[in-house]
Design a protein around this motif. Structure first.
Motif, PDB file in Angstrom:
ATOM      1  N   ASN A  19     -11.060  -4.711  -5.092  1.00  0.00           N
ATOM      2  CA  ASN A  19     -10.774  -4.499  -3.676  1.00  0.00           C
ATOM      3  C   ASN A  19      -9.305  -4.596  -3.328  1.00  0.00           C
ATOM      4  O   ASN A  19      -8.943  -4.950  -2.213  1.00  0.00           O
ATOM      5  CB  ASN A  19     -11.544  -5.524  -2.842  1.00  0.00           C
TER       6      ASN A  19
ATOM      7  N   ALA B  28      -5.938  -3.642  -1.997  1.00  0.00           N
ATOM      8  CA  ALA B  28      -5.450  -2.702  -0.985  1.00  0.00           C
ATOM      9  C   ALA B  28      -6.560  -1.793  -0.461  1.00  0.00           C
ATOM     10  O   ALA B  28      -6.365  -0.619  -0.202  1.00  0.00           O
ATOM     11  CB  ALA B  28      -4.327  -1.841  -1.565  1.00  0.00           C
ATOM     12  N   GLY B  29      -7.762  -2.385  -0.380  1.00  0.00           N
ATOM     13  CA  GLY B  29      -8.865  -1.598   0.191  1.00  0.00           C
ATOM     14  C   GLY B  29      -9.416  -0.573  -0.772  1.00  0.00           C
ATOM     15  O   GLY B  29     -10.159   0.315  -0.366  1.00  0.00           O
ATOM     16  N   LEU B  30      -9.022  -0.719  -2.059  1.00  0.00           N
ATOM     17  CA  LEU B  30      -9.535   0.267  -3.022  1.00  0.00           C
ATOM     18  C   LEU B  30     -10.840  -0.205  -3.664  1.00  0.00           C
ATOM     19  O   LEU B  30     -11.008  -1.382  -3.906  1.00  0.00           O
ATOM     20  CB  LEU B  30      -8.498   0.526  -4.118  1.00  0.00           C
TER      21      LEU B  30
ATOM     22  N   VAL C 223      -0.336   2.089  -5.761  1.00  0.00           N
ATOM     23  CA  VAL C 223      -1.693   2.448  -6.139  1.00  0.00           C
ATOM     24  C   VAL C 223      -1.686   3.031  -7.548  1.00  0.00           C
ATOM     25  O   VAL C 223      -2.563   2.759  -8.368  1.00  0.00           O
ATOM     26  CB  VAL C 223      -2.299   3.437  -5.120  1.00  0.00           C
TER      27      VAL C 223
ATOM     28  N   ILE D  83       0.855  -1.193   0.000  1.00  0.00           N
ATOM     29  CA  ILE D  83       0.000   0.000   0.000  1.00  0.00           C
ATOM     30  C   ILE D  83       0.883   1.233   0.000  1.00  0.00           C
ATOM     31  O   ILE D  83       1.490   1.574   1.020  1.00  0.00           O
ATOM     32  CB  ILE D  83      -0.918   0.035   1.230  1.00  0.00           C
ATOM     33  N   SER D  84       1.019   1.841  -1.136  1.00  0.00           N
ATOM     34  CA  SER D  84       1.801   3.072  -1.221  1.00  0.00           C
ATOM     35  C   SER D  84       1.321   3.851  -2.420  1.00  0.00           C
ATOM     36  O   SER D  84       0.563   3.352  -3.245  1.00  0.00           O
ATOM     37  CB  SER D  84       3.287   2.767  -1.365  1.00  0.00           C
ATOM     38  N   GLU D  85       1.731   5.081  -2.483  1.00  0.00           N
ATOM     39  CA  GLU D  85       1.346   5.929  -3.597  1.00  0.00           C
ATOM     40  C   GLU D  85       1.740   5.287  -4.917  1.00  0.00           C
ATOM     41  O   GLU D  85       0.988   5.284  -5.886  1.00  0.00           O
ATOM     42  CB  GLU D  85       2.068   7.265  -3.445  1.00  0.00           C
TER      43      GLU D  85
END
Lengths: 427, 95
Positions: free
Chosen positions: B91, B93-95, B18, B13-15
């Motif tokens: 879904n 990374a929670g996206l 993503v 999970i990072s910029e």
């Protein structure tokens, strides 16, 4: 957006406002963006985290809170405009439905301006007193002038009389001991002014200039120094100078001296005219007040409590500003007047009640009679105002607009016109 | 062959990770002992997608010290899976 209005109680209205789902979703997204700039999500620079992660991080409630801040305000303002209600307080907002993807529904309960039921306000024929000035009042005024223009004469060889200004040294003794604060030199005392303890000034009457005199006094029982209260004392005094007010006789000569008139009669006439003007304006003022209070009494209105509270707050604000100008603050004022905020509030209340009701009634009259002000009248009013405060009317207008007080100013002009109207109708 | 759950540890999970989703590339922290073939099989099995390519990076652990005690955070392995065009992982990374 859609609104429905419902009267809950007297002067309380509930607005049910429905905001479109899209609009709310937009707001939530915007809120996430705003919040992202504030929170630190690991792995992301500030403001760069995706919306879902921000939501996970701050929680849904915080996100909605932020969004609501931006939605409810404008929606409420629009709802107020659409329904044309007149709120006087901040609304009590209750959320009915809040879910993303669905419409946002909220209920805003708010106190509104009360409906005024006007009683009779035309042709009340309120009597106006006739202004009059009596001869005694003129003489009284003339005597005041005489006192103002009196000359001080030094009495070389004479005795002290009531009203004289005496310069003296004195020292007070209790028994044989001098006491603290009982001594002064070159003190100027007006006999009969009551500056000193009773008996002292009287004791000096009859004394001569340049001579010593002992004055026996008894300190009053409630004297502020416990040591001296109720005690007998002797003041050894040296009278240095006696001055006496010399009153010029009231004649043509006097009139010439103190005014631009040649004879006493002319001066008297002038004074009479001036007094007449004051009396007339007072009578007019009383008449006006009587009319207004009658109109106000005839009208009936149930005023919500918040309006009083607000008015009292305004009064406090004014009091505070004027105190600051005098270099004081509220706390000191409370000390001086031996009061507190609660007491002050209680004291201001009747005044507030009256002024709120008066404003409401006058407003209702203006509305019933269609009294408005035109742009020209506003400009004219501003010019008068500018003249009075020595300011450019244009810049005055500018500053009123900037502070958003133009409406208030217009209101005050309308009120003025309404008062004039009432006077005309009830003369 | 290792079990999928033993290979894939968590999404990254990072910029950057993503951002890579835009290019149909999904990043995972994986077991450093796993090879590209195992990783590919694990991603395909777990998310029911077709993987075109796996690239891996060994991330050396950082030296950390607390006072006089020196330590090291564990080495990790990052894998970037490129999916077949049209496939996607819901879904992530929670996206």
């Amino acid at each position: 957006m859609s609104v429905s209005v419902e009267n809950v109680e007297k002067n309380v209205v509930a607005l049910q406002v429905t905001v479109e789902a899209e609009k709310f979703a937009d707001a939530v997204n915007q809120a996430a963006k705003n919040l992202a700039k504030k929170v630190n999500v690991p792995g992301f620079r500030k403001g760069k985290a995706p919306r879902r992660l921000v939501e996970l991080h701050v929680g849904q409630a915080a996100l909605y809170d932020e969004a609501l801040d931006h939605v409810i305000g404008p929606a409420y303002a629009q709802a107020v405009q659409e329904t044309g209600i007149n709120p006087v307080d901040r609304p009590d907002v209750e959320l009915v439905q809040i879910e993303e993807g669905k419409e946002l529904i909220f209920k805003a309960k708010v106190v509104v301006r009360p409906e005024v039921v006007l009683g009779e306000y035309k042709g009340l024929s309120v009597e106006q007193d006739v202004a009059s000035v009596t001869e005694e009042e003129v003489i009284e005024e003339l005597k005041g002038r005489q006192q103002q223009h009196a000359r001080l004469m030094i009495i070389e060889d004479g005795k002290i009389e009531e009203g004289d200004i005496v310069t003296l040294d004195f020292e007070g003794f209790k028994g044989d001991e001098p006491f603290a604060g009982g001594k002064a030199e070159d003190y100027e005392l007006v006999i009969g002014s009551g500056t000193f303890i009773p008996g002292f000034e009287e004791g000096l009457i009859g004394a001569e200039a340049g001579k010593n005199i002992d004055v026996n006094v008894t300190f009053p029982a409630e004297y502020h120094s416990a040591e001296l209260a109720g005690q007998e004392a002797v003041f050894k005094c040296l009278v240095k100078k006696i001055q006496r007010k010399e009153l010029s006789p009231l004649d043509d000569e006097f009139a010439k001296d103190v005014s631009e008139f040649e004879t006493l009669d002319e001066l008297k006439n002038d004074l009479r005219n001036k007094l007449m003007k004051i009396a007339e304006s007072k009578v007019k003022d009383d008449h006006l007040k009587a009319i207004i209070s009658k109109v106000v009494d005839n009208a009936s209105v149930e005023i919500p409590e918040v309006m009083f509270t607000q008015r009292i707050n305004e009064m406090f604000e004014e009091l505070n500003t004027s105190l600051i100008q005098q270099g004081m603050n509220m706390d000191q004022y409370y000390q001086f007047t031996n009061s507190s905020e609660e007491i002050m509030r209680e004291r201001l209340r009747p005044q507030a009640v009256e002024s709120v009701k008066r404003d409401l009634v006058l407003e209702a009259v203006a509305k019933a009679e269609g009294i408005t002000v035109t742009e020209d009248e506003v400009n004219e009013g501003l010019e008068n105002l500018g003249e009075r405060f020595k300011q450019d009317p244009a810049s005055l207008k500018q500053s009123l607009l900037e502070r958003g007080q133009m409406e208030f100013y217009k209101q005050s002009l309308i009120q003025e016109k309404t008062v004039n109207f009432l006077v005309e109708q009830n003369a | 062959m290792r079990d999928a759950r033993e290979v894939l540890k968590s999404p990254v999970i990072s910029e950057k990770s993503v951002g890579l989703v835009e290019e149909n590339k999904y990043s995972f922290w994986v077991n450093p002992a796993a090879n590209k073939i195992e990783i590919k099989a694990a991603v395909e099995k777990m998310f029911k997608v077709s993987v075109v390519e796996i690239r891996t990076i060994n991330v050396r652990g950082k030296m950390k010290r607390v006072g006089k005690y020196a330590g090291k955070t564990p080495n990790r392995k990052k894998a970037i899976a490129t999916l077949k065009a049209g496939d996607r992982i819901e879904n992530f990374a929670g996206l």
